[in-house]
Design a protein around this motif. Structure first.
Motif, PDB file in Angstrom:
ATOM      1  N   CYS A  59      49.551  12.073  38.273  1.00 28.22           N
ATOM      2  CA  CYS A  59      49.894  10.732  37.346  1.00 28.22           C
ATOM      3  C   CYS A  59      48.359   9.959  36.983  1.00 28.22           C
ATOM      4  N   LYS A  60      47.701   9.755  38.014  1.00 29.60           N
ATOM      5  CA  LYS A  60      46.434   9.354  38.111  1.00 29.60           C
ATOM      6  C   LYS A  60      45.534  10.033  36.992  1.00 29.60           C
ATOM      7  N   GLN A  61      45.363  11.463  37.160  1.00 31.78           N
ATOM      8  CA  GLN A  61      44.623  12.313  36.458  1.00 31.78           C
ATOM      9  C   GLN A  61      45.037  11.990  34.873  1.00 31.78           C
ATOM     10  N   CYS A  62      46.388  12.144  34.668  1.00 32.55           N
ATOM     11  CA  CYS A  62      46.769  12.378  33.388  1.00 32.55           C
ATOM     12  C   CYS A  62      46.374  10.855  32.622  1.00 32.55           C
ATOM     13  N   TYR A  63      46.533   9.941  33.146  1.00 27.97           N
ATOM     14  CA  TYR A  63      46.166   8.573  32.619  1.00 27.97           C
ATOM     15  C   TYR A  63      44.764   8.683  32.207  1.00 27.97           C
ATOM     16  N   GLU A  64      44.085   9.262  33.435  1.00 24.82           N
ATOM     17  CA  GLU A  64      42.449   9.080  33.088  1.00 24.82           C
ATOM     18  C   GLU A  64      42.205   9.789  31.749  1.00 24.82           C
ATOM     19  N   TYR A  65      42.690  11.144  31.751  1.00 24.24           N
ATOM     20  CA  TYR A  65      42.618  12.020  30.670  1.00 24.24           C
ATOM     21  C   TYR A  65      43.127  11.371  29.081  1.00 24.24           C
ATOM     22  N   ARG A  66      44.345  10.430  29.286  1.00 22.30           N
ATOM     23  CA  ARG A  66      44.711   9.983  28.246  1.00 22.30           C
ATOM     24  C   ARG A  66      44.068   8.528  27.671  1.00 22.30           C
ATOM     25  N   ASP A  67      43.269   7.876  28.535  1.00 20.66           N
ATOM     26  CA  ASP A  67      42.411   7.122  28.418  1.00 20.66           C
ATOM     27  C   ASP A  67      41.211   7.622  27.805  1.00 20.66           C
ATOM     28  N   TRP A  68      40.798   8.455  28.225  1.00 20.34           N
ATOM     29  CA  TRP A  68      39.578   9.195  27.592  1.00 20.34           C
ATOM     30  C   TRP A  68      39.770   9.826  26.260  1.00 20.34           C
ATOM     31  N   ALA A  69      40.872  10.295  25.929  1.00 16.71           N
ATOM     32  CA  ALA A  69      41.337  10.891  24.689  1.00 16.71           C
ATOM     33  C   ALA A  69      41.584   9.599  23.708  1.00 16.71           C
ATOM     34  N   ILE A  70      42.089   8.558  24.137  1.00 18.31           N
ATOM     35  CA  ILE A  70      42.211   7.436  23.088  1.00 18.31           C
ATOM     36  C   ILE A  70      40.806   6.794  22.818  1.00 18.31           C
ATOM     37  N   ASN A  71      39.831   6.949  23.648  1.00 19.57           N
ATOM     38  CA  ASN A  71      38.495   6.290  23.590  1.00 19.57           C
ATOM     39  C   ASN A  71      37.739   7.182  23.024  1.00 19.57           C
ATOM     40  N   TYR A  72      37.594   8.429  23.097  1.00 18.85           N
ATOM     41  CA  TYR A  72      36.553   9.276  22.759  1.00 18.85           C
ATOM     42  C   TYR A  72      37.107  10.546  21.889  1.00 18.85           C
ATOM     43  N   SER A  73      38.282  10.813  21.750  1.00 22.61           N
ATOM     44  CA  SER A  73      38.539  12.297  21.036  1.00 22.61           C
ATOM     45  C   SER A  73      38.710  11.641  19.576  1.00 22.61           C
ATOM     46  N   PRO A  74      37.720  12.387  18.793  1.00 24.50           N
ATOM     47  CA  PRO A  74      37.748  12.129  17.299  1.00 24.50           C
ATOM     48  C   PRO A  74      39.206  12.352  16.808  1.00 24.50           C
ATOM     49  N   ILE A  75      40.127  13.557  17.319  1.00 29.94           N
ATOM     50  CA  ILE A  75      41.290  13.662  16.419  1.00 29.94           C
ATOM     51  C   ILE A  75      42.286  12.711  16.687  1.00 29.94           C
ATOM     52  N   VAL A  76      42.340  12.250  18.158  1.00 30.64           N
ATOM     53  CA  VAL A  76      43.239  11.217  18.648  1.00 30.64           C
ATOM     54  C   VAL A  76      42.860   9.869  18.105  1.00 30.64           C
ATOM     55  N   ILE A  77      41.684   9.328  18.173  1.00 33.75           N
ATOM     56  CA  ILE A  77      41.477   8.212  17.162  1.00 33.75           C
ATOM     57  C   ILE A  77      41.753   8.069  15.976  1.00 33.75           C
ATOM     58  N   PHE A  78      41.345   9.279  15.201  1.00 36.04           N
ATOM     59  CA  PHE A  78      41.915   9.261  13.723  1.00 36.04           C
ATOM     60  C   PHE A  78      43.093   9.282  13.661  1.00 36.04           C
ATOM     61  N   MET A  79      44.245   9.996  14.480  1.00 40.34           N
ATOM     62  CA  MET A  79      45.478  10.051  14.022  1.00 40.34           C
ATOM     63  C   MET A  79      46.122   8.476  14.626  1.00 40.34           C
ATOM     64  N   LEU A  80      45.617   7.788  15.353  1.00 38.83           N
ATOM     65  CA  LEU A  80      46.049   6.456  15.671  1.00 38.83           C
ATOM     66  C   LEU A  80      45.603   5.474  14.784  1.00 38.83           C
ATOM     67  N   GLN A  81      44.572   5.720  14.095  1.00 34.43           N
ATOM     68  CA  GLN A  81      44.098   4.987  12.800  1.00 34.43           C
ATOM     69  C   GLN A  81      45.105   5.324  11.711  1.00 34.43           C
ATOM     70  N   GLN A  82      45.411   6.429  11.445  1.00 33.17           N
ATOM     71  CA  GLN A  82      46.534   6.860  10.348  1.00 33.17           C
ATOM     72  C   GLN A  82      47.667   6.410  10.523  1.00 33.17           C
ATOM     73  N   ILE A  83      48.242   6.293  11.875  1.00 32.57           N
ATOM     74  CA  ILE A  83      49.621   5.827  12.115  1.00 32.57           C
ATOM     75  C   ILE A  83      49.609   4.461  11.827  1.00 32.57           C
ATOM     76  N   LYS A  84      48.716   3.815  12.058  1.00 30.92           N
ATOM     77  CA  LYS A  84      48.750   2.273  11.816  1.00 30.92           C
ATOM     78  C   LYS A  84      48.847   2.173  10.220  1.00 30.92           C
ATOM     79  N   LYS A  85      47.886   3.023   9.634  1.00 35.36           N
ATOM     80  CA  LYS A  85      47.736   2.580   7.971  1.00 35.36           C
ATOM     81  C   LYS A  85      49.032   2.990   7.564  1.00 35.36           C
ATOM     82  N   SER A  86      49.820   4.000   8.123  1.00 38.68           N
ATOM     83  CA  SER A  86      51.063   4.402   7.452  1.00 38.68           C
ATOM     84  C   SER A  86      52.377   3.661   7.880  1.00 38.68           C
ATOM     85  N   GLY A  87      51.853   2.494   8.654  1.00 38.82           N
ATOM     86  CA  GLY A  87      53.037   1.239   9.021  1.00 38.82           C
ATOM     87  C   GLY A  87      53.541   1.453  10.584  1.00 38.82           C
ATOM     88  N   GLY A  88      52.949   2.509  11.079  1.00 38.19           N
ATOM     89  CA  GLY A  88      53.516   2.440  12.733  1.00 38.19           C
ATOM     90  C   GLY A  88      52.445   1.927  13.483  1.00 38.19           C
TER      91      GLY A  88
END
Length: 212
Positions: free
Chosen positions: A38-67
């Motif tokens: 669980c701890k490792q998974c959340y560390e990986y999740r936080d890394w992806a949210i902050n540093y993964s280009p594709i994850v950052i991009f998708m989060l931005q696009q979801i927001k633009k589309s109203g999500g």
């Protein structure tokens, strides 16, 4: 690792633990493994949210589309099924901590689920409609990077080098549609995936091209 845990571990591994203590130790060991996952998974999740280009991009696009998907909507938990994650329109994204291999695997898995979230916010997907479901699965497997060539080499899943990406996408889409409660069998899943394949595979929104 505490001295007491180390002492118990050594006693267990060397066969010097009392029989009545073995059951309790094995339960504690399982609980500890789950907590570590669980701890490792959340560390990986936080890394992806902050540093993964594709994850950052998708989060931005979801927001633009109203999500709206943020860290609080992306949870790690133990999964009984053999899958890396899941998406629910009301509950958010699930990452299967006991199936995640490393942070790159989590990145691909999270990107896949975020494509579903994007489709849901932009196209209002009816997840019980097999064609809707199949289309989003095709797009998620194609655009997330999970079917990139190097991943296929790792899995030794390439039969036709030139069409490896498409074969991977179709295979994974069929498996996902088979899990839909409205799907009767593999034959129906394959039929539905084939019916929507051309339009959905060629739809790369919100990307300009397939992410490889």
């Amino acid at each position: 690792m505490s001295f007491e845990w180390w002492r118990r571990s050594m006693a267990y591994k060397t066969g010097f633990m009392k029989k009545e203590d073995v059951v309790e130790y094995e339960k504690d060991l399982k609980d500890k493994q789950v907590q570590d996952e669980c701890k490792q998974c959340y560390e990986y999740r936080d890394w992806a949210i902050n540093y993964s280009p594709i994850v950052i991009f998708m989060l931005q696009q979801i927001k633009k589309s109203g999500g709206d998907v943020s860290a609080k909507d992306i949870v790690c938990d133990v999964c009984d099924e053999w899958k890396g994650g899941g998406y629910h329109p009301e509950l958010g994204v699930l990452l299967c901590q006991n199936r995640i291999i490393d942070k790159w695997h989590l990145e691909d898995t999270l990107a896949h689920e975020l494509v579903h979230a994007y489709d849901d916010s932009k196209f209002k997907v009816d997840w019980l409609n097999l064609k809707h479901h199949a289309c989003s699965e095709i797009r998620a497997s194609s655009l997330s990077g999970e079917c990139r060539i190097m991943n296929q080499f790792k899995r030794a899943a390439i039969k036709n080098f030139g069409r490896g990406h498409q074969e991977c996408v179709k295979r994974r889409a069929v498996l996902s549609v088979m899990a839909n409660p409205g799907c009767k069998d593999k034959e129906q899943a394959e039929k539905v995936v084939d019916e929507v394949w051309e339009s959905c595979f060629n739809d790369t929104r919100p990307f300009d091209q397939i992410y490889k």
